[in-house]
Design a protein around this motif. Structure first.
Motif, short mmCIF file in Angstrom:
data_model
loop_
_atom_site.label_atom_id
_atom_site.label_comp_id
_atom_site.label_asym_id
_atom_site.label_seq_id
_atom_site.Cartn_x
_atom_site.Cartn_y
_atom_site.Cartn_z
N ALA A 179 36.49 39.40 38.64
CA ALA A 179 36.64 38.24 39.36
C ALA A 179 37.12 37.08 38.48
O ALA A 179 38.04 36.38 38.80
CB ALA A 179 35.31 37.91 40.27
N SER A 180 36.61 37.02 37.26
CA SER A 180 36.90 36.04 36.18
C SER A 180 38.43 36.29 36.03
O SER A 180 39.22 35.32 35.91
CB SER A 180 36.17 36.37 35.10
OG SER A 180 34.76 36.04 35.22
N ARG A 181 38.78 37.38 35.81
CA ARG A 181 40.21 37.78 35.46
C ARG A 181 41.13 37.17 36.73
O ARG A 181 42.26 36.49 36.53
CB ARG A 181 40.49 39.22 35.41
CG ARG A 181 40.36 39.80 33.99
CD ARG A 181 40.91 41.00 33.63
NE ARG A 181 40.48 42.03 34.46
CZ ARG A 181 39.30 42.62 34.11
NH1 ARG A 181 38.90 42.47 33.03
NH2 ARG A 181 38.98 43.60 34.95
N GLU A 182 40.82 37.36 37.84
CA GLU A 182 41.63 37.07 39.01
C GLU A 182 41.55 35.50 39.16
O GLU A 182 42.56 34.94 39.20
CB GLU A 182 40.77 37.27 40.32
CG GLU A 182 41.01 38.80 40.74
CD GLU A 182 40.38 39.40 41.99
OE1 GLU A 182 40.20 40.58 42.32
OE2 GLU A 182 40.07 38.36 42.79
N VAL A 183 40.45 34.74 38.70
CA VAL A 183 40.32 33.19 39.01
C VAL A 183 41.52 32.60 37.93
O VAL A 183 42.10 31.82 37.81
CB VAL A 183 38.95 32.89 38.86
CG1 VAL A 183 38.98 31.29 38.22
CG2 VAL A 183 38.37 33.06 40.28
N LEU A 184 41.24 33.37 36.55
CA LEU A 184 41.85 32.93 35.38
C LEU A 184 43.68 32.99 35.67
O LEU A 184 44.24 32.10 35.46
CB LEU A 184 41.84 33.61 34.32
CG LEU A 184 40.60 33.31 33.81
CD1 LEU A 184 39.99 34.46 32.61
CD2 LEU A 184 40.40 31.82 32.91
#
Ligand code: ADP
Length: 239
Positions: A179-184
């Protein structure tokens, strides 16, 4: 031709307390943030990252120096004007999402405009929703969404007023790595596809790697100003 910065700090110092208890959180910091750029601010705990973010976003007054946002000197504004500038020109994204639990995603996204008594630009709303992949989630309330989806809604809410700058405080702090990768990736899209400017504080070097520019802070100073650094270079800078 030089580019007008979207945010400018000139000789900014922020001192907390006095006498023996005095802490110099920002020590004569000068830095420009260019438009359409994704900047990350990293550094060890207590180095002044949050203070920098709060002062540049007009959440906290500086002790000396000046902060300019979108061409406006913050110290020239009274409290009401500062509140308006924050509302209209700065989009905030927090670690804890800060969505209203009783409102669905669409109402959460539109809330800043509703509070300001402004109408949404439907085309802008649709393009944000599309880029953030929220088309099928608009009628969901926060508890029906995953952490990553909630943060997407928070990013959309931050973008809805077409701010001059998006300010993100540990936006991936409550998310797993996927999810972090997605938000970034979405913050990146906001910069590349929606011409936004992003300033993000993070302690996570992998997150910082996603930025165009990384400022490394130590003891209230910016000690490195790097472009597209790899994680190893960042690790080295933090040593
Ligand atoms: P970071 O975000 O990098 O962890 P901060 O900006 O929160 O660092 O803090 C920088 C320094 O300022 C630290 O020494 C911290 O203890 C101090 N500080 C931050 N906020 C306050 C405050 N409200 N009152 C007193 N000291 C503070």
């Amino acid at each position: 031709m030089s580019i007008t910065p979207v945010v400018r700090l000139q000789s900014v110092s922020k001192i907390y307390g006095s006498g023996e208890a005095q802490v110099i959180a920002l020590d004569n910091v000068s830095v420009d943030f260019a438009p359409r750029e994704f900047t990350a601010i990293i550094g060890p705990s207590g180095c002044g990252k949050s203070t920098m973010l709060h002062t540049l976003a007009g959440l906290d007054h500086v002790t000396s120096g000046s902060v300019t946002v979108d061409g406006v000197a913050l110290d020239s504004l009274n409290d009401n004007a500062l509140t308006e500038l924050r509302r209209d020109r700065i989009g905030f994204i927090f670690q804890s999402f800060n969505l209203v639990p009783t409102l669905d995603a669409q109402a959460n996204i539109l809330l800043p405009l509703r509070l300001a008594g402004q109408k949404a630009d439907n085309q802008w709303f649709q393009s944000i929703v599309k880029i953030l992949g929220l088309e099928k989630r608009l009628t969901h309330r926060p508890h029906e969404l995953s952490g990553g989806q909630q943060q997407r809604v928070a990013v959309a809410r931050a973008l809805i007023s077409r701010p001059a700058v998006l300010v993100a405080d540990e936006p991936t702090g409550n998310l797993d790595s996927q999810a972090s990768r997605e938000v970034l990736g979405l913050l990146h899209s906001a910069v590349k596809e929606l011409n936004q400017s992003v300033i993000m504080v993070t302690h996570d070097l992998t997150c910082a790697e996603a930025a165009d520019r990384v400022l490394v802070m130590r003891d209230g100073h910016i000690v490195e100003d790097m472009r597209h650094p790899q994680a190893e270079a960042l690790q080295e800078a933090l040593r």
